[in-house]
Design a protein around this motif. Structure first.
Motif, PDB file in Angstrom:
ATOM      1  N   ARG A 143       3.721 -65.419  32.901  1.00  0.00           N
ATOM      2  CA  ARG A 143       4.684 -65.656  31.823  1.00  0.00           C
ATOM      3  C   ARG A 143       5.935 -66.305  32.411  1.00  0.00           C
ATOM      4  NH1 ARG A 143       2.625 -60.326  30.716  1.00  0.00           N
ATOM      5  NH2 ARG A 143       1.888 -60.137  28.581  1.00  0.00           N
ATOM      6  N   ASN A 144       6.510 -67.206  31.649  1.00  0.00           N
ATOM      7  CA  ASN A 144       7.729 -67.896  32.089  1.00  0.00           C
ATOM      8  C   ASN A 144       8.833 -67.619  31.072  1.00  0.00           C
ATOM      9  OD1 ASN A 144       9.391 -69.538  33.630  1.00  0.00           O
ATOM     10  ND2 ASN A 144       8.838 -71.362  32.470  1.00  0.00           N
ATOM     11  N   TYR A 145       9.703 -66.682  31.405  1.00  0.00           N
ATOM     12  CA  TYR A 145      10.771 -66.286  30.505  1.00  0.00           C
ATOM     13  C   TYR A 145      11.986 -67.185  30.683  1.00  0.00           C
ATOM     14  CZ  TYR A 145       8.005 -62.147  29.643  1.00  0.00           C
ATOM     15  OH  TYR A 145       6.985 -61.305  29.284  1.00  0.00           O
ATOM     16  N   GLU A 146      12.662 -67.441  29.577  1.00  0.00           N
ATOM     17  CA  GLU A 146      13.840 -68.312  29.560  1.00  0.00           C
ATOM     18  C   GLU A 146      15.086 -67.453  29.342  1.00  0.00           C
ATOM     19  OE1 GLU A 146      13.527 -71.946  29.077  1.00  0.00           O
ATOM     20  OE2 GLU A 146      11.360 -71.878  29.405  1.00  0.00           O
ATOM     21  N   ASN A 147      16.245 -68.094  29.363  1.00  0.00           N
ATOM     22  CA  ASN A 147      17.508 -67.394  29.081  1.00  0.00           C
ATOM     23  C   ASN A 147      17.532 -66.822  27.669  1.00  0.00           C
ATOM     24  OD1 ASN A 147      18.719 -67.566  31.573  1.00  0.00           O
ATOM     25  ND2 ASN A 147      19.733 -69.502  31.134  1.00  0.00           N
ATOM     26  N   THR A 148      16.850 -67.480  26.732  1.00  0.00           N
ATOM     27  CA  THR A 148      16.805 -66.951  25.359  1.00  0.00           C
ATOM     28  C   THR A 148      16.127 -65.582  25.335  1.00  0.00           C
ATOM     29  OG1 THR A 148      14.777 -68.207  24.936  1.00  0.00           O
ATOM     30  CG2 THR A 148      16.860 -69.200  24.217  1.00  0.00           C
ATOM     31  N   ALA A 155       6.295 -68.920  27.313  1.00  0.00           N
ATOM     32  CA  ALA A 155       5.355 -69.948  27.744  1.00  0.00           C
ATOM     33  C   ALA A 155       4.629 -69.436  28.984  1.00  0.00           C
ATOM     34  CB  ALA A 155       6.113 -71.241  28.045  1.00  0.00           C
ATOM     35  N   ARG A 156       3.461 -69.975  29.222  1.00  0.00           N
ATOM     36  CA  ARG A 156       2.687 -69.589  30.405  1.00  0.00           C
ATOM     37  C   ARG A 156       2.693 -70.731  31.413  1.00  0.00           C
ATOM     38  NH1 ARG A 156       0.273 -64.270  30.613  1.00  0.00           N
ATOM     39  NH2 ARG A 156       0.265 -63.539  28.485  1.00  0.00           N
ATOM     40  N   GLN A 157       2.804 -70.357  32.667  1.00  0.00           N
ATOM     41  CA  GLN A 157       2.708 -71.340  33.734  1.00  0.00           C
ATOM     42  C   GLN A 157       1.230 -71.660  33.965  1.00  0.00           C
ATOM     43  OE1 GLN A 157       4.685 -69.266  36.935  1.00  0.00           O
ATOM     44  NE2 GLN A 157       6.721 -69.865  36.234  1.00  0.00           N
ATOM     45  N   ASP A 158       0.946 -72.661  34.742  1.00  0.00           N
ATOM     46  CA  ASP A 158      -0.437 -73.041  35.023  1.00  0.00           C
ATOM     47  C   ASP A 158      -1.239 -71.902  35.635  1.00  0.00           C
ATOM     48  OD1 ASP A 158       0.013 -75.579  34.036  1.00  0.00           O
ATOM     49  OD2 ASP A 158       0.450 -76.455  36.006  1.00  0.00           O
ATOM     50  N   MET A 182      11.812 -67.563  34.500  1.00  0.00           N
ATOM     51  CA  MET A 182      11.749 -66.382  35.351  1.00  0.00           C
ATOM     52  C   MET A 182      10.510 -65.581  34.987  1.00  0.00           C
ATOM     53  SD  MET A 182      14.808 -63.937  33.835  1.00  0.00           S
ATOM     54  CE  MET A 182      15.784 -65.257  33.152  1.00  0.00           C
ATOM     55  N   ARG A 183      10.026 -64.822  35.919  1.00  0.00           N
ATOM     56  CA  ARG A 183       8.869 -63.956  35.682  1.00  0.00           C
ATOM     57  C   ARG A 183       9.322 -62.647  35.054  1.00  0.00           C
ATOM     58  NH1 ARG A 183       5.144 -64.742  41.048  1.00  0.00           N
ATOM     59  NH2 ARG A 183       4.609 -66.905  40.633  1.00  0.00           N
ATOM     60  N   ILE A 184       8.356 -61.894  34.567  1.00  0.00           N
ATOM     61  CA  ILE A 184       8.664 -60.658  33.844  1.00  0.00           C
ATOM     62  C   ILE A 184       9.419 -59.666  34.732  1.00  0.00           C
ATOM     63  CG2 ILE A 184       6.464 -59.491  34.300  1.00  0.00           C
ATOM     64  CD1 ILE A 184       6.629 -58.537  31.297  1.00  0.00           C
ATOM     65  N   LYS A 185       9.063 -59.609  36.004  1.00  0.00           N
ATOM     66  CA  LYS A 185       9.744 -58.679  36.916  1.00  0.00           C
ATOM     67  C   LYS A 185      11.214 -59.065  37.063  1.00  0.00           C
ATOM     68  CE  LYS A 185       9.416 -56.532  41.425  1.00  0.00           C
ATOM     69  NZ  LYS A 185       8.721 -56.470  42.703  1.00  0.00           N
TER      70      LYS A 185
END
Length: 145
Positions: free
Chosen positions: A37-42, A30-33, A1-4
């Motif tokens: 930012r790509n946020y996870e459930n963690t 992690a960063r997408q191409d 998911m994105r930061i927003k």
């Protein structure tokens, strides 16, 4: 998911999330191409943990220690109990201070009955002006004893 999306899911402002990342409370996502930012459930769970601790008015330094304990589940964590006890002590001190403030305000309010009929001689205002001039006032009179 994105930061927003993370912000919406947790109720935490985007700038606050970035601040938590800079402070080391949240791991770098992690960063997408495309650089997003790509946020996870963690990240979601950790941010919810931080938010709950902040709701308990724990300072960020203490939250950082708690997260360290959370990240090392097999190790002893004597600091955890101490940190919570210190927070309890701070809350009790604030409660004591708030009760003293309430008492002062009640004493100040009691001076309200000393107004003239036109309201030009307000007891509360007189007390506040007296205090501003360094004179004894009703709300602090009990402190002099």
């Amino acid at each position: 998911m994105r930061i927003k999306e993370l912000a919406e899911a947790t109720g935490v402002d985007v700038d606050t999330i970035r601040y938590y990342e800079k402070q080391g409370l949240l791991p770098e996502p992690a960063r997408q191409d495309n650089g997003y930012r790509n946020y996870e459930n963690t990240h979601l769970e950790r941010l919810a943990f931080i938010r709950h601790c902040r709701a308990l008015e724990m300072p960020l330094a203490d939250i950082h220690r708690l997260l360290g304990a959370l990240d090392a589940p097999g190790e002893p964590h004597p600091d955890v109990d101490r940190l919570v006890q210190e927070q309890i002590d701070k809350v009790r001190a604030r409660l004591k201070s708030m009760h003293a403030l309430e008492k002062q305000l009640l004493l100040l309010k009691a001076s309200c009955g000393r107004c003239d009929d036109e309201g030009t001689d307000c007891g509360i205002l007189k007390e506040l002006v007296a205090a501003a001039h360094g004179e004894a006032c009703a709300c602090h009179a009990h402190l002099a004893h």
